[in-house]
Design a protein around this motif. Structure first.
Motif, PDB file in Angstrom:
ATOM      1  N   SER A  34       0.820  -1.217   0.000  1.00  0.00           N
ATOM      2  CA  SER A  34       0.000   0.000   0.000  1.00  0.00           C
ATOM      3  C   SER A  34       0.850   1.262   0.000  1.00  0.00           C
ATOM      4  O   SER A  34       0.531   2.241  -0.686  1.00  0.00           O
TER       5      SER A  34
ATOM      6  N   ARG B   8       2.388   2.084  -3.389  1.00  0.00           N
ATOM      7  CA  ARG B   8       1.315   2.405  -4.336  1.00  0.00           C
ATOM      8  C   ARG B   8       0.738   3.792  -4.058  1.00  0.00           C
ATOM      9  O   ARG B   8       0.566   4.609  -4.967  1.00  0.00           O
ATOM     10  N   GLU B   9       0.466   4.082  -2.796  1.00  0.00           N
ATOM     11  CA  GLU B   9      -0.201   5.336  -2.450  1.00  0.00           C
ATOM     12  C   GLU B   9       0.754   6.527  -2.469  1.00  0.00           C
ATOM     13  O   GLU B   9       0.358   7.634  -2.855  1.00  0.00           O
TER      14      GLU B   9
ATOM     15  N   TRP C  33       3.415   3.349  -7.627  1.00  0.00           N
ATOM     16  CA  TRP C  33       3.837   2.117  -8.291  1.00  0.00           C
ATOM     17  C   TRP C  33       2.879   0.984  -7.934  1.00  0.00           C
ATOM     18  O   TRP C  33       2.426   0.856  -6.792  1.00  0.00           O
ATOM     19  N   SER C  34       2.610   0.125  -8.906  1.00  0.00           N
ATOM     20  CA  SER C  34       1.893  -1.129  -8.664  1.00  0.00           C
ATOM     21  C   SER C  34       2.349  -2.138  -9.711  1.00  0.00           C
ATOM     22  O   SER C  34       2.809  -1.750 -10.799  1.00  0.00           O
TER      23      SER C  34
END
Length: 347
Positions: free
Chosen positions: A299, A302-303, A307-308
């Protein structure tokens, strides 16, 4: 940026270098060329004016100091490590020398450079580590590793990486060295050295050899495609907050048995044999201290950094299997190296 990357002839390091050059960064590949290294991994960028190679063992403090001073990078990405759990069970000494003492040498050289340059705010020491430092998770799918999970290493390999993580944080807190840290889940993809599970399964399947499953195959890992990982690492070194750690996961949990069956199904389609490849699955004695489950909650990266992962494990495995089918010359040349094709870690 000018990036000095340790372990750049290895599996993950070479992926970072290839992507960094594609993004226009200058790169210096620092590698001792131990058994798991292969300069063929970076052949596609070897002639680029953005690429340089230095053969240096990070256990050699004087050599490390010299190469860091010579190139004066904007950032150091420290990936060089002994990484095979089974080898760490049989011979833990080299893991302490490389992963602990080697990291100490890198930190001291980075600190010396940073201080000589007047402590530039943009300098970064990026330490790349593993989720194995967190130990083993229960089966509950809601429980995952976060950046705040307590360390609980259970193998000589993971203990040596946990030690190196602590050193990096200490150099930040004590000396102010601007560091970022990442802990990743299990990587796979092109150029994966043929002693790890996925390449072993692919190559054994093609050879008609047994496909070894430790224990009952229920151990769960979170699988991260190496090209996604390389993108995440470059995102962290350029955008990450100083002193912060980021967990990088593929959000693709699979048991070892599920994973192997998926590879077999892909091979059945791409290179059909006389019988289904899954019939070659063989259960073998489990690894001592084998962690039950790893899973990362990504998380934060990503947040905060956007990036994911870009592929599912099924998509990534299909790409990986095809790469091994297309690159037999690469893996054939490595099969005679020390320990390849042998069961290690049963001591």
């Amino acid at each position: 940026m000018k990036l000095l990357v340790t372990g750049g002839a290895g599996f993950i390091g070479s992926a970072v270098l290839r992507r960094a050059v594609a993004q226009g960064h200058q790169v210096v590949n620092v590698d001792a060329l131990t058994y798991a290294a292969c300069l063929e991994n970076v052949a596609s960028i070897a002639q680029s004016p953005l690429y340089q190679f230095e053969q240096v063992d990070i256990r050699d403090a004087a050599a490390v100091e010299a190469v860091v001073a010579k190139h004066a990078p904007d950032a150091i990405m420290h990936l060089a490590a002994e990484s095979h759990v089974d080898r760490s069970i049989d011979g833990p000494g080299v893991f302490i020398e490389t992963n602990v003492i080697g990291t100490f040498n890198m930190l001291q050289s980075a600190r010396a450079l940073w201080e000589r340059q007047g402590r530039p705010a943009g300098f970064r020491f990026h330490h790349i580590s593993t989720d194995e430092v967190f130990g083993s998770l229960p089966a509950d799918p809601s429980v995952k590793f976060t950046e705040d999970t307590a360390y609980d290493p259970r193998s000589p390999y993971s203990a040596s990486k946990a030690s190196s993580d602590h050193l990096v944080r200490a150099w930040h807190e004590t000396y102010g060295l601007p560091v970022v840290l990442t802990n990743c889940s299990n990587n796979y993809g092109p150029y994966h050295f043929p002693e790890k599970l996925i390449p072993v399964v692919i190559l054994n399947a093609l050879a008609g050899a047994p496909l070894p499953i430790y224990g009952d195959g229920s151990n769960v890992r979170d699988w991260l495609y190496v090209e996604d990982h390389a993108e995440a690492l470059l995102t962290v070194v350029t955008k990450g907050e100083v002193g912060r750690s980021y967990n990088i996961g593929g959000e693709n949990e699979r048991s070892n048995l599920e994973l192997v069956r998926t590879i077999c199904a892909i091979l059945d389609e791409k290179r059909p044999g006389n019988r289904p490849y899954a019939e070659q699955i063989t259960y073998v004695t489990d690894r001592p201290g084998h962690d039950a489950r790893y899973a990362i909650d990504p998380s934060r990266i990503r947040e905060e950094l956007g990036w994911s992962p870009s592929v599912t494990v099924e998509e990534g495995l299909a790409l990986t299997v095809q790469w091994y089918l297309d690159n037999e010359d690469w893996w054939r040349a490595l099969q005679s190296r020390d320990g390849v094709g042998k069961r290690l870690g049963t001591a």
